[in-house]
Design a protein around this motif. Structure first.
Motif, PDB file in Angstrom:
ATOM      1  N   GLN A 395       0.679  -1.385  -0.268  1.00 31.63           N
ATOM      2  CA  GLN A 395      -0.047   0.180  -0.210  1.00 31.63           C
ATOM      3  C   GLN A 395       0.776   1.009   0.249  1.00 31.63           C
ATOM      4  N   GLY A 396       2.059   0.790  -0.801  1.00 30.08           N
ATOM      5  CA  GLY A 396       2.694   2.367  -0.920  1.00 30.08           C
ATOM      6  C   GLY A 396       2.471   3.160  -1.463  1.00 30.08           C
ATOM      7  N   PRO A 397       3.737   4.041  -2.231  1.00 35.57           N
ATOM      8  CA  PRO A 397       2.956   4.878  -3.238  1.00 35.57           C
ATOM      9  C   PRO A 397       3.357   4.590  -4.393  1.00 35.57           C
ATOM     10  N   GLY A 398       3.353   3.383  -5.394  1.00 33.71           N
ATOM     11  CA  GLY A 398       3.519   2.754  -6.270  1.00 33.71           C
ATOM     12  C   GLY A 398       4.023   3.615  -6.543  1.00 33.71           C
ATOM     13  N   ILE A 399       4.581   2.605  -8.486  1.00 33.50           N
ATOM     14  CA  ILE A 399       5.504   3.417  -9.388  1.00 33.50           C
ATOM     15  C   ILE A 399       4.290   3.655 -10.155  1.00 33.50           C
ATOM     16  N   PRO A 400       5.156   4.746 -11.129  1.00 31.49           N
ATOM     17  CA  PRO A 400       4.455   4.833 -12.210  1.00 31.49           C
ATOM     18  C   PRO A 400       4.838   4.044 -13.277  1.00 31.49           C
ATOM     19  N   GLU A 401       3.436   3.608 -14.400  1.00 31.33           N
ATOM     20  CA  GLU A 401       4.297   2.822 -15.271  1.00 31.33           C
ATOM     21  C   GLU A 401       5.334   2.959 -16.512  1.00 31.33           C
ATOM     22  N   ALA A 402       5.064   4.597 -16.670  1.00 22.39           N
ATOM     23  CA  ALA A 402       6.232   4.717 -17.463  1.00 22.39           C
ATOM     24  C   ALA A 402       8.244   4.687 -16.917  1.00 22.39           C
ATOM     25  N   SER A 403       8.146   4.674 -15.943  1.00 22.91           N
ATOM     26  CA  SER A 403       8.758   4.116 -14.476  1.00 22.91           C
ATOM     27  C   SER A 403       9.969   2.393 -14.322  1.00 22.91           C
ATOM     28  N   ARG A 404       8.175   1.995 -14.738  1.00 22.18           N
ATOM     29  CA  ARG A 404       8.704   0.478 -13.988  1.00 22.18           C
ATOM     30  C   ARG A 404       9.803   0.012 -14.866  1.00 22.18           C
ATOM     31  N   ASP A 405       9.870  -0.203 -16.272  1.00 21.04           N
ATOM     32  CA  ASP A 405      11.073  -0.477 -16.673  1.00 21.04           C
ATOM     33  C   ASP A 405      12.689  -0.296 -15.430  1.00 21.04           C
ATOM     34  N   LYS A 406      12.897   1.176 -15.813  1.00 21.50           N
ATOM     35  CA  LYS A 406      13.575   1.505 -15.324  1.00 21.50           C
ATOM     36  C   LYS A 406      13.832   1.660 -13.471  1.00 21.50           C
ATOM     37  N   ALA A 407      12.110   0.606 -12.317  1.00 21.43           N
ATOM     38  CA  ALA A 407      12.464   0.060 -11.388  1.00 21.43           C
ATOM     39  C   ALA A 407      13.162  -0.247 -11.420  1.00 21.43           C
ATOM     40  N   LEU A 408      13.256  -1.869 -12.378  1.00 25.09           N
ATOM     41  CA  LEU A 408      13.915  -3.367 -12.417  1.00 25.09           C
ATOM     42  C   LEU A 408      15.441  -3.434 -12.593  1.00 25.09           C
ATOM     43  N   GLY A 409      15.836  -2.072 -13.007  1.00 19.69           N
ATOM     44  CA  GLY A 409      16.890  -1.841 -13.183  1.00 19.69           C
ATOM     45  C   GLY A 409      17.928  -2.254 -12.452  1.00 19.69           C
ATOM     46  N   ARG A 410      19.431  -2.293 -12.418  1.00 20.94           N
ATOM     47  CA  ARG A 410      20.576  -2.158 -11.356  1.00 20.94           C
ATOM     48  C   ARG A 410      20.704  -0.721 -10.737  1.00 20.94           C
ATOM     49  N   PHE A 411      20.611  -0.807  -9.756  1.00 21.09           N
ATOM     50  CA  PHE A 411      21.656  -0.089  -8.672  1.00 21.09           C
ATOM     51  C   PHE A 411      20.216   1.406  -9.039  1.00 21.09           C
ATOM     52  N   SER A 412      18.975   1.149  -9.582  1.00 19.35           N
ATOM     53  CA  SER A 412      18.030   2.499  -9.490  1.00 19.35           C
ATOM     54  C   SER A 412      16.863   2.313  -8.327  1.00 19.35           C
TER      55      SER A 412
END
Length: 465
Positions: A395-412
């Protein structure tokens, strides 16, 4: 546009252009040859009548000659009227095209003996071919004079019947080509598809090649025309594999070398903290984060290399339950309640239990880290047709759909203000899922509440190497 489609369109266009030119040439030549054939038949018919006239002129009187010619060559009134009948008339009495033929005979002085054409006979009689108009139609005529009797003989044929017959015969000559043309285009497309099949076979290994298992392409079965290209690609793959190996070795060596001094630093801080309680707490926390980062880098290096990956049959439900228990102390610190909804009962998969446990702890720890205090982190285990799905929702702030690929990257880390990680948790979790032939995705919550759901799909059996 693909090379296959380009070749098909290009070859098909050339084939159709050449075939069209050949069909046009064949049609024109056929018409010309048939016109000559009709002219030859016209002359032959005239010579047949000439023979008949020669015979009658020597055996019959002029009146008898005219009567016999009329009975033989002139059709009776009302005969062969236009109607709905076949080419051969009923009872075999004649042919409908007889009405398209006409005969004329004159004496040596130009007196008409037979006239079935009703043409203008005032024109001078000249031997050879000519065009004449009679009864509202154009007629092709052939005229000759019998040298023995002096009689003039003319045979005429209506232009429309000549055109009808010549066009039908010419079209019959090019009809097989017109029928074969679509089949030829299909055959060309099929041949090109078959010809490019070796290239598609070369494409498959590259498409499914994993960065952790780069291998050269098979040059023995490659077409001769692309052998050089395959060799160049193999050289590139070799250089890329060497570069990745150097990077993995550097990361592992650096993390390993950092572990010892960080451990010593941590022990010294504990000794100092005993003498000066609380004064070096921030420094101790920073060292702990560095130690955690080093441990994650070592883990990521092992996962990337796939070293020691020996899957076995394990109960996925037990692994997920144990993972939730492992992160319970972290959840209690933030007063977060983790829950598990196991809809499978007993989910057995072939995996490496330690890695799946690491995956789950990384995902759960990430969810707890970014969830507000007093909320829930829900975990659901579902059975699918092609494997199992683990859904972890916070139930956190979530991640915008446009930023999800970046969130799965390393050191991101998208928001440096939240959490204290190094941005490797989700990257490690995704790599572990891929190592087992599965996938990890970030989704929105389905109940409309704020937060993020991490979806993990795992097949019952990992792909074989």
């Amino acid at each position: 546009m693909s090379l296959t489609r380009t070749l098909i369109l290009l070859v098909a266009s050339i084939v159709m252009l050449i075939a069209s030119a050949a069909a046009t040439w064949s049609y024109i030549e056929s018409n010309h040859e048939l016109e000559e054939l009709f002219d030859a038949e016209l002359a032959q018919s005239t010579r047949v009548v000439q023979g008949l006239v020669q015979h009658l002129a020597t055996t019959q009187s002029s009146e008898a000659l005219a009567g016999i010619l009329r009975e033989t060559l002139q059709l009776p009134d009302g005969a062969l009227e236009e109607g709905d009948y076949d080419e051969i008339l009923p009872d075999g009495t004649g042919h409908k095209y007889e009405k398209k033929l006409a005969f004329e005979v004159w004496t040596a002085k130009g007196t008409p003996v037979l006239d079935t054409l009703s043409a203008n006979d005032d024109q001078a009689l000249t031997p050879g071919y000519a065009w004449s108009e009679a009864t509202g139609f154009q007629w092709r005529t052939f005229t000759l004079q019998d040298p023995k009797t002096g009689y003039w003989i003319r045979t005429a044929q209506r232009e429309e019947i000549r055109q009808e017959l010549s066009q039908e015969l010419a079209l019959s000559n090019i009809l097989p080509l017109l029928v074969a043309l679509p089949l030829l285009v299909i055959a060309v497309a099929f041949a090109i598809q078959v010809g490019f099949r070796p290239l598609r076979k070369l494409e498959q290994p590259i498409r499914h090649m994993d960065p952790e298992s780069i291998h050269p392409l098979d040059t023995q079965h490659a077409p001769k025309e692309v052998t050089g290209l395959v060799g160049a690609v193999n050289g590139l793959l070799k250089r890329l594999d060497d570069a990745l190996e150097r990077e993995r070795r550097f990361s592992a060596d650096a993390a390993h070398e950092l572990r010892t001094p960080l451990t010593a630093l941590r022990l010294n801080l504990e000794i100092i903290d005993d003498k000066y309680p609380g004064e070096f707490s921030e420094l101790t926390a920073s060292v702990d984060r560095m130690v955690h980062l080093v441990e994650q880098m070592l883990l990521l290096s092992r996962v990337d290399s796939g070293a020691g990956f020996n899957p076995g049959d394990h109960n996925l439900s037990d692994i997920v339950t144990q993972s939730i228990a492992d992160v319970s102390p972290l959840a209690l610190q933030k007063q977060i309640e983790p829950s598990l909804d196991d809809q499978t009962g007993h989910a057995t998969i072939r995996c490496q239990a330690a890695l799946i446990n690491t995956l789950m702890r990384s995902v759960l720890a990430n969810a707890i880290q970014y969830s507000p205090a007093g909320t829930c982190v829900d975990t659901r285990l579902q059975r699918l047709e092609n494997g199992y799905r683990i859904l972890v929702c916070d139930q956190g702030p979530g991640i915008p759909e446009a930023s999800r690929d970046k969130a799965l990257g390393r050191f991101s880390r998208l928001d440096q203000r939240l959490g204290s990680g190094a941005g490797l948790g989700l990257a490690i979790a995704r790599r572990i899922a891929e190592l087992h032939g599965g996938a990890l995705d970030l989704l929105d919550r389905q109940d409309g509440q704020p937060g993020l759901c991490v979806s993990i799909w795992l097949p019952p059996h990992p792909p074989t190497a």
